[in-house]
Design an enzyme around this catalytic site. Structure first.
Site, mmCIF file in Angstrom:
data_model
loop_
_atom_site.group_PDB
_atom_site.id
_atom_site.type_symbol
_atom_site.label_atom_id
_atom_site.label_comp_id
_atom_site.label_asym_id
_atom_site.label_seq_id
_atom_site.Cartn_x
_atom_site.Cartn_y
_atom_site.Cartn_z
ATOM 1 N N TYR A 15 0.816 -1.217 0.000
ATOM 2 C CA TYR A 15 0.000 0.000 0.000
ATOM 3 C C TYR A 15 0.847 1.263 0.000
ATOM 4 C CZ TYR A 15 -4.389 -2.419 0.543
ATOM 5 O OH TYR A 15 -5.478 -3.189 0.324
ATOM 6 N N TYR A 142 -14.492 -4.453 3.105
ATOM 7 C CA TYR A 142 -13.137 -4.907 2.787
ATOM 8 C C TYR A 142 -12.969 -6.312 3.336
ATOM 9 C CZ TYR A 142 -8.133 -5.484 2.552
ATOM 10 O OH TYR A 142 -6.893 -5.977 2.271
ATOM 11 N N ASP A 236 -17.178 -12.115 8.681
ATOM 12 C CA ASP A 236 -15.750 -11.847 8.566
ATOM 13 C C ASP A 236 -15.320 -11.122 9.841
ATOM 14 O OD1 ASP A 236 -13.207 -10.988 8.106
ATOM 15 O OD2 ASP A 236 -13.599 -10.130 6.131
ATOM 16 N N LYS A 265 -5.695 -11.876 11.851
ATOM 17 C CA LYS A 265 -5.233 -10.709 12.619
ATOM 18 C C LYS A 265 -4.936 -11.064 14.092
ATOM 19 C CE LYS A 265 -6.264 -7.054 9.556
ATOM 20 N NZ LYS A 265 -7.422 -6.767 8.719
HETATM 21 C C1 LIG Z 1 -7.509 -7.185 7.216
HETATM 22 C C2 LIG Z 1 -8.799 -7.808 6.844
HETATM 23 C C3 LIG Z 1 -8.850 -8.890 5.947
HETATM 24 C C4 LIG Z 1 -7.628 -9.398 5.231
HETATM 25 O O1 LIG Z 1 -6.697 -9.957 6.091
HETATM 26 P P1 LIG Z 1 -5.166 -10.068 5.625
HETATM 27 O O2 LIG Z 1 -4.532 -10.912 6.678
HETATM 28 O O3 LIG Z 1 -4.633 -8.686 5.574
HETATM 29 O O4 LIG Z 1 -5.167 -10.738 4.293
HETATM 30 C C5 LIG Z 1 -10.067 -9.463 5.712
HETATM 31 N N1 LIG Z 1 -11.196 -9.016 6.298
HETATM 32 C C6 LIG Z 1 -11.176 -7.988 7.165
HETATM 33 C C7 LIG Z 1 -12.455 -7.560 7.805
HETATM 34 C C8 LIG Z 1 -9.996 -7.335 7.455
HETATM 35 O O5 LIG Z 1 -9.987 -6.279 8.280
#
Ligand SMILES: *Cc1c(COP(=O)(O)O)cnc(C)c1O
Length: 438
Positions: A15, A142, A236, A265
């Site tokens: 980025y 996202y 998600d 994460k």
């Molecule tokens: C960061 C994020 C992703 C992607 O995760 P990465 O480990 O960066 O590939 C997917 N969904 C959400 C809600 C996120 O915040």
């Protein structure tokens, strides 16, 4: 040559517009919520190093558990073989995940956790011999940077070159305050139209969209419609998981529970790359068959990596400790008090909070993600010893839970100082700092 200069010769950063970006800050050490640069400068990591860190940097307990695992078993192929950390992490996650989750599929980051979820949902309908084509998603969502994840994410500048390669998605507006009914109607219309395999959503908080928030009530309405029309639901929780929203998962605020959950994460406390996709028994059973073509043919070289799973277990130990839970409550309270103080001030358009996540939206004295204001605020924070990465005119805090009350106050002071920068909309510092966005 300095480390930053050597970096500039060989590294391509995420980025980052490498032509105009300032030299990166070389970090040599981390402790608690602090990161320390080569020149000794300390920074408060108020963004948890891209939202991953829960318990502080170089945590001695996680470090010990990871070291022990490294000396026992670093990795083994996860097809045909298994190991204690993977099984134990699945057992413990399933105990705390939203009700109904019963199987754990490992991958290695948030995007792949989402890819797996989408493949589970699409192949589920194929395996039942009733293929369904479309996925519903929030327009500003996202879900990651791989192709499937990009497809169900916002059609933004960041993915523009790939739009024609992304599968078609039924987008609905984010049901922010005042727009709830509209979204319910949009989703209902798609549901009645049929051919919908699944609805994927960031529960309660859309991170990358700018910490955009909506209520559990409206999400429950959307999930109820999905249930009525046999649309699978995918939460998600990559960003919202592990205490960020004030409860262990954002789904814990809801009456309706998802069929599939994506995690990453905070899963390892921010120590190792690990992704996990859990599902309920109904999904899992649709893949059980004599016919091998019904198999979920997906996997990664590092699927279920023992060291990453050990980090996950150590992070869970820490998360469930009363001290951590108290820190989470304390951050929620501190944020709420700060939000009250900030709201009446000029140039503040909105202050939003969901648990430990606080977002401050400044008046748009300029506009767009590529505005100078973003770079100005970013540099301003760094110069005040705080790492904050604005999303356009939105600044947010998503800090490690071990951040001290004093450190948090320093972060608040920095944000209050930004007021003046926004008011004058004066460039700060001279505009050679132009790192792009998140
Ligand atoms: C960061 C994020 C992703 C992607 O995760 P990465 O480990 O960066 O590939 C997917 N969904 C959400 C809600 C996120 O915040």
């Amino acid at each position: 040559m300095t480390l930053a200069e050597r970096d500039r010769n060989v590294i391509w950063h995420p980025y980052t517009q490498m032509k105009t970006a300032a030299l990166p800050v070389p970090i040599v050490r981390g402790e608690g919520a602090m990161l320390y640069a080569e020149d000794g400068t300390g920074y408060i990591d108020a963004v948890s190093s891209w939202w991953v860190n829960l318990h502080g940097h170089a945590h001695p307990y996680i470090a010990r558990k990871v070291a022990e695992q490294l000396q026992t078993l670093e990795h083994v192929i996860f097809a045909g073989f298994t190991h204690t950390p993977a099984v134990e992490l699945a057992e413990r996650l399933l105990q705390i995940l939203p009700k109904g989750q019963s199987r754990m599929f490992y991958s290695d980051n948030g995007s792949t956790a989402v890819e797996v979820a989408l493949k589970m949902a699409i192949q589920y309908w194929n395996n039942l011999r009733t293929p369904k084509k479309k996925i519903i998603a929030f327009r500003d969502s996202y879900h990651g940077d791989t192709f499937g994840a990009m497809a169900v994410s916002a059609r933004s500048t960041f993915t523009a070159p790939f739009w024609s390669y992304l599968f078609e998605v039924a987008f609905v507006d984010v049901p922010v305050c005042g727009k709830e009914e509209e979204t319910v109607k949009q989703l209902e219309a798609y549901a009645l139209g049929g051919d919908i395999a699944a609805f994927i959503y960031e529960p309660l908080v859309l991170g990358t969209a700018g910490m955009v928030m909506y209520t559990p009530e409206v999400l429950d309405s959307l999930l109820q419609i999905c249930r009525q029309h046999s649309i699978l639901t995918i939460a998600d929780e990559v960003m919202t998981g592990f205490g960020r929203t004030g409860r262990t998962f954002a789904s814990d605020y809801l009456a309706h529970q998802p069929d599939i959950v994506c995690l990453s994460k905070g899963l390892t406390g921010g120590t190792m790359a690990l992704g996990a996709t859990s599902c309920n028994e109904r999904i899992y059973e649709a893949f059980l068959h004599e016919d091998k073509s019904k198999t979920l043919f997906h996997g990664h070289s590092y699927t279920g990596n023992p060291v990453a799973c050990a980090a996950g277990l150590a992070s869970l130990d820490l998360l469930l400790q009363p001290e951590t839970q108290e820190n989470i409550s304390r951050i929620c309270r501190q944020h709420a008090a700060f939000a009250q103080r900030l709201k009446p001030l000029p140039y503040i358009r909105e202050v939003r909070q969901q648990g430990t996540i606080l977002a401050v939206e400044f008046e748009d004295t300029t506009t767009s993600y590529f505005s100078d204001l973003r770079d100005t605020l970013y540099s301003f924070a760094l110069d005040h010893g705080v790492i904050l990465r604005p999303l356009g005119n939105i600044i947010y805090i998503i800090a490690p839970y071990c951040i001290t009350p004093d450190q948090l106050r320093q972060v608040y002071q920095t944000i209050e100082g930004m007021q003046e920068v926004v008011a004058g909309n004066r460039p700060y510092p001279p505009p050679d700092h132009t790192m792009l966005h998140d």
